[in-house]
Design an enzyme around this catalytic site. Structure first.
Site, PDB file in Angstrom:
ATOM      1  N   TRP A  29       0.801  -1.105   0.094  1.00 34.95           N
ATOM      2  CA  TRP A  29      -0.090  -0.073   0.022  1.00 34.95           C
ATOM      3  C   TRP A  29       0.998   1.037   0.144  1.00 34.95           C
ATOM      4  CZ3 TRP A  29      -4.989  -0.022  -0.873  1.00 34.95           C
ATOM      5  CH2 TRP A  29      -5.735   1.048  -0.584  1.00 34.95           C
ATOM      6  N   GLU A  65      -0.563  -5.672   8.052  1.00 34.73           N
ATOM      7  CA  GLU A  65       0.207  -7.223   7.932  1.00 34.73           C
ATOM      8  C   GLU A  65       1.747  -6.971   8.197  1.00 34.73           C
ATOM      9  OE1 GLU A  65      -3.528  -6.663   5.836  1.00 34.73           O
ATOM     10  OE2 GLU A  65      -1.641  -5.598   5.563  1.00 34.73           O
ATOM     11  N   CYS A  87       3.371   3.019   4.844  1.00 29.78           N
ATOM     12  CA  CYS A  87       3.053   4.567   4.752  1.00 29.78           C
ATOM     13  C   CYS A  87       1.682   4.648   4.946  1.00 29.78           C
ATOM     14  CB  CYS A  87       3.576   5.196   3.518  1.00 29.78           C
ATOM     15  SG  CYS A  87       3.187   6.625   2.962  1.00 29.78           S
ATOM     16  N   VAL A  88       1.296   5.291   5.954  1.00 28.47           N
ATOM     17  CA  VAL A  88      -0.208   5.574   6.216  1.00 28.47           C
ATOM     18  C   VAL A  88      -0.435   6.920   6.083  1.00 28.47           C
ATOM     19  CG1 VAL A  88      -2.233   4.972   7.804  1.00 28.47           C
ATOM     20  CG2 VAL A  88      -0.141   3.502   7.695  1.00 28.47           C
ATOM     21  N   THR A  93     -11.453   9.362   7.329  1.00 33.60           N
ATOM     22  CA  THR A  93     -12.079   8.461   8.263  1.00 33.60           C
ATOM     23  C   THR A  93     -11.266   8.166   9.342  1.00 33.60           C
ATOM     24  OG1 THR A  93     -11.425   6.254   7.375  1.00 33.60           O
ATOM     25  CG2 THR A  93     -13.540   7.438   6.318  1.00 33.60           C
ATOM     26  N   HIS A  95      -9.877   5.457  10.021  1.00 36.79           N
ATOM     27  CA  HIS A  95      -9.211   4.160   9.725  1.00 36.79           C
ATOM     28  C   HIS A  95      -7.681   4.478  10.039  1.00 36.79           C
ATOM     29  CE1 HIS A  95      -8.102   0.608   7.440  1.00 36.79           C
ATOM     30  NE2 HIS A  95      -7.278   1.131   6.681  1.00 36.79           N
ATOM     31  N   ARG A 134       9.826  12.773   3.119  1.00 36.52           N
ATOM     32  CA  ARG A 134      10.738  11.855   4.023  1.00 36.52           C
ATOM     33  C   ARG A 134      11.324  10.846   3.345  1.00 36.52           C
ATOM     34  NH1 ARG A 134       6.907  14.910   6.565  1.00 36.52           N
ATOM     35  NH2 ARG A 134       7.239  15.245   8.625  1.00 36.52           N
TER      36      ARG A 134
END
Length: 163
Positions: A29, A65, A87-88, A93, A95, A134
């Protein structure tokens, strides 16, 4: 806290003895970010004397994961240090909060319970630009910093074992 300089106060400036076995686990992701983190990490490991055949790269679907994958790699007994990359990016939301909390707690638990260090290379950012900053931008390269942290922790574990 991020700065315009590398956040590690004492960059790793030595070569390792070549026998360090490194597992890198990267989330797919936001793969354009995690692949850049992985590339910077591998380049830095090699710069400090880690051979290609001592670096294994694994891929998982997302950041959640990473904990399972790191645990599996640790249980194999084949590695001296594990580096996880994810990377989020904050969305509209909650989430983001759940994913960040899950992966942070999971990797923290592994570090507390396992015999080898797990380096946390998960970017938790508000925007894609924050992530880009980054991976070689104005906030340094977090993949390179993760490699240096991994080598420092590898040396630390060797020093402790020699006590």
């Amino acid at each position: 806290m991020a700065s315009n300089l590398h956040n590690l106060p004492n960059p790793f400036n030595a070569e390792v003895d070549g026998d360090v076995r490194v597992a890198i686990i990267a989330a797919e992701w936001n793969g354009h970010i995690t692949s850049a983190l992985t590339d910077g990490c591998v380049d830095t490991l090699k710069k400090h004397g880690v051979d290609d055949d001592m670096i294994d790269i694994f891929h998982v679907p997302g950041a959640v994961e990473l904990t399972f994958a790191a645990s599996s790699v640790i249980e194999s007994g084949a590695f001296d240090v594990v580096i996880v990359f994810g990377c989020v990016i904050r969305g509209g939301t909650p989430h983001f909060d759940y994913v960040c909390q899950s992966v942070t707690q999971g990797i923290t638990h592994l570090n507390a319970e396992c015999d080898i260090p797990v380096i946390f290379g998960v970017l938790t950012v508000d925007t894609e630009q924050d992530a880009l900053d980054r991976i070689g931008g104005k906030h340094g390269h977090k993949g390179e910093e993760a490699a240096e942290a991994a080598l420092k922790m590898y040396q630390f574990t060797r020093e402790v074992k020699d006590l």
